[in-house]
Design a protein around this motif. Structure first.
Motif, mmCIF file in Angstrom:
data_model
loop_
_atom_site.group_PDB
_atom_site.id
_atom_site.type_symbol
_atom_site.label_atom_id
_atom_site.label_comp_id
_atom_site.label_asym_id
_atom_site.label_seq_id
_atom_site.Cartn_x
_atom_site.Cartn_y
_atom_site.Cartn_z
ATOM 1 N N PRO A 92 7.258 94.780 -32.246
ATOM 2 C CA PRO A 92 5.996 94.159 -32.694
ATOM 3 C C PRO A 92 6.087 93.603 -34.112
ATOM 4 O O PRO A 92 5.501 92.553 -34.405
ATOM 5 C CB PRO A 92 4.985 95.315 -32.597
ATOM 6 C CG PRO A 92 5.566 96.247 -31.583
ATOM 7 C CD PRO A 92 7.044 96.155 -31.771
ATOM 8 N N GLN A 93 6.801 94.297 -34.986
ATOM 9 C CA GLN A 93 6.961 93.797 -36.353
ATOM 10 C C GLN A 93 7.815 92.536 -36.368
ATOM 11 O O GLN A 93 7.548 91.595 -37.126
ATOM 12 C CB GLN A 93 7.563 94.885 -37.234
ATOM 13 C CG GLN A 93 6.632 96.079 -37.430
ATOM 14 C CD GLN A 93 7.285 97.213 -38.196
ATOM 15 O OE1 GLN A 93 8.346 97.045 -38.791
ATOM 16 N NE2 GLN A 93 6.648 98.396 -38.171
ATOM 17 N N ALA A 127 5.594 89.683 -35.233
ATOM 18 C CA ALA A 127 4.713 89.247 -36.325
ATOM 19 C C ALA A 127 5.504 88.454 -37.361
ATOM 20 O O ALA A 127 5.021 87.431 -37.886
ATOM 21 C CB ALA A 127 4.051 90.472 -36.964
ATOM 22 N N PRO A 138 -4.001 93.815 -40.746
ATOM 23 C CA PRO A 138 -2.961 94.414 -39.893
ATOM 24 C C PRO A 138 -1.663 93.607 -39.893
ATOM 25 O O PRO A 138 -0.567 94.177 -39.843
ATOM 26 C CB PRO A 138 -3.597 94.439 -38.502
ATOM 27 C CG PRO A 138 -5.067 94.436 -38.756
ATOM 28 C CD PRO A 138 -5.249 93.606 -39.987
ATOM 29 N N LEU A 139 -1.788 92.251 -39.987
ATOM 30 C CA LEU A 139 -0.576 91.432 -40.055
ATOM 31 C C LEU A 139 0.197 91.743 -41.330
ATOM 32 O O LEU A 139 1.425 91.915 -41.307
ATOM 33 C CB LEU A 139 -0.945 89.950 -39.980
ATOM 34 C CG LEU A 139 0.207 88.967 -40.243
ATOM 35 C CD1 LEU A 139 1.339 89.167 -39.226
ATOM 36 C CD2 LEU A 139 -0.307 87.526 -40.192
ATOM 37 N N GLN A 155 0.173 94.448 -42.988
ATOM 38 C CA GLN A 155 0.758 95.782 -42.866
ATOM 39 C C GLN A 155 2.034 95.755 -42.041
ATOM 40 O O GLN A 155 3.023 96.422 -42.366
ATOM 41 C CB GLN A 155 -0.264 96.736 -42.248
ATOM 42 C CG GLN A 155 -1.450 97.037 -43.149
ATOM 43 C CD GLN A 155 -2.568 97.761 -42.416
ATOM 44 O OE1 GLN A 155 -2.395 98.198 -41.288
ATOM 45 N NE2 GLN A 155 -3.723 97.884 -43.071
ATOM 46 N N GLN A 156 2.033 94.968 -40.955
ATOM 47 C CA GLN A 156 3.232 94.844 -40.118
ATOM 48 C C GLN A 156 4.394 94.267 -40.931
ATOM 49 O O GLN A 156 5.534 94.756 -40.858
ATOM 50 C CB GLN A 156 2.948 93.923 -38.911
ATOM 51 C CG GLN A 156 1.969 94.482 -37.897
ATOM 52 C CD GLN A 156 2.663 95.315 -36.831
ATOM 53 O OE1 GLN A 156 3.552 96.119 -37.128
ATOM 54 N NE2 GLN A 156 2.255 95.122 -35.596
ATOM 55 N N ARG A 189 5.710 96.846 -43.467
ATOM 56 C CA ARG A 189 6.538 97.872 -42.836
ATOM 57 C C ARG A 189 7.925 97.322 -42.505
ATOM 58 O O ARG A 189 8.931 98.019 -42.657
ATOM 59 C CB ARG A 189 5.861 98.382 -41.561
ATOM 60 C CG ARG A 189 4.577 99.152 -41.804
ATOM 61 C CD ARG A 189 4.119 99.858 -40.532
ATOM 62 N NE ARG A 189 2.785 100.419 -40.703
ATOM 63 C CZ ARG A 189 1.677 99.899 -40.200
ATOM 64 N NH1 ARG A 189 1.739 98.769 -39.484
ATOM 65 N NH2 ARG A 189 0.509 100.482 -40.388
ATOM 66 N N LEU A 190 7.976 96.071 -42.055
ATOM 67 C CA LEU A 190 9.273 95.479 -41.750
ATOM 68 C C LEU A 190 10.089 95.299 -43.022
ATOM 69 O O LEU A 190 11.305 95.564 -43.039
ATOM 70 C CB LEU A 190 9.069 94.135 -41.039
ATOM 71 C CG LEU A 190 10.344 93.403 -40.574
ATOM 72 C CD1 LEU A 190 11.161 94.273 -39.621
ATOM 73 C CD2 LEU A 190 9.985 92.077 -39.907
#
Length: 297
Positions: A9-10, A13, A36-37, A39-40, A43-44
């Motif tokens: 998912p990351q 995105a 949320p985008l 945040q993704q 995290r990546l």
């Protein structure tokens, strides 16, 4: 040390943002809100250990790390999509290898149309076609070296196999052109063959068909005097042509072109031979299920 495994998912995105270079547009395309985008992506970037995008001042742009990751991310997503599509195709019986046995005489009747229809419906399935008499087909179905068999006169009961009738076919008498009965009227009762030697398939080649023919003779009041045997109907007809005997055979063999033989139909009340499709009772393969659907369509 950062983990080399990057969540899909990351990656998705990341690829969408790399194509849009705009958080608002990318979030709308993904169907999520901007936080949320972000945040993704964060995290990546934590997984990679470096920023993937420049954010301010100025427009969003890929960093050198982002440019390097983008092709690999696209390959990973494409590979997943291809893998999912392949898995669905296999689960639905649209790809794979289907091993089909068939009795030779069925190449003269149901086999060509069945295979043509099935290939039109499932072009991604490889059909491995094997010519085999009924006895060996039954053994191959049981030991798993065949998936499906097209055969004559299957056993009435088998704990391991299931059968479905495809068609019923009349028998014909097979005579040499010089046989005295060849000049008789068109319909020939089996009893007329009582005094002639017979050419038949050996019982082990097709127990059910062999027994059906000998039962026809028994019902007509005689036991056939078998003087020659042959595994294939083409050979049976060739031996009949030489005058070595007569035979009773499925009507399909009238398509065998030998100038020295004559075929005579039996009375309409004469029992017919059954053509069936067989498969292992426990086989839940979608390949088999789809072929059964083609047969019954």
């Amino acid at each position: 040390m950062a983990s080399p495994l990057l969540p899909l998912p990351q990656l998705h995105a990341f690829v969408v943002l790399a194509e849009e270079l705009h958080f608002g547009h990318a979030a709308a395309r993904l169907g999520i809100a901007q936080p949320p985008l972000s945040q993704q992506i964060r995290r990546l970037e934590d997984k990679v250990g470096h920023p993937l995008f420049t954010r301010a001042p100025g427009p969003v742009a890929l960093t050198p790390a982002g440019r390097e990751l983008l092709p690999a991310a696209r390959r990973a997503l494409t590979g997943l999509a291809d893998g999912l599509a392949a898995a669905r195709a296999a689960a639905e019986g649209r790809t794979g290898r289907l091993r089909i046995g068939f009795a030779a005489s069925l190449a003269l009747t149901v086999l060509p149309g069945l295979l043509r229809t099935h290939r039109d419906r499932h072009p991604g399935v490889h059909l491995d076609i094997r010519e085999m008499t009924t006895g060996p087909q039954l053994a191959a179905l049981r030991d798993g070296t065949l998936d499906v068999g097209l055969l004559r006169e299957p056993p009435e009961h088998d704990d391991d196999l299931s059968f479905r009738t495809i068609m019923e076919e009349p028998f014909v008498a097979v005579l040499s052109a010089s046989h005295p009965l060849a000049a008789r009227h068109r319909t020939l009762p089996p009893a007329a063959l009582a005094d002639s030697p017979f050419v038949l398939l050996p019982r082990e080649a097709g127990p059910g068909l062999h027994d059906r023919i000998t039962t026809l003779c028994a019902d007509a009041g005689f036991t056939p005097r078998v003087t020659q045997q042959a595994v294939e109907w083409q050979t049976v007809c060739a031996l009949v042509e030489t005058g070595l005997g007569v035979s009773l055979a499925p009507a399909a063999i009238r398509r065998i072109r030998l100038t020295g033989i004559t075929f005579r139909p039996l009375p309409a009340t004469t029992p017919r031979t059954t053509v069936s499709i067989g498969w292992r009772s426990t086989d839940e393969s979608p390949l088999v299920r789809n072929l059964l659907a083609t047969v019954t369509a």
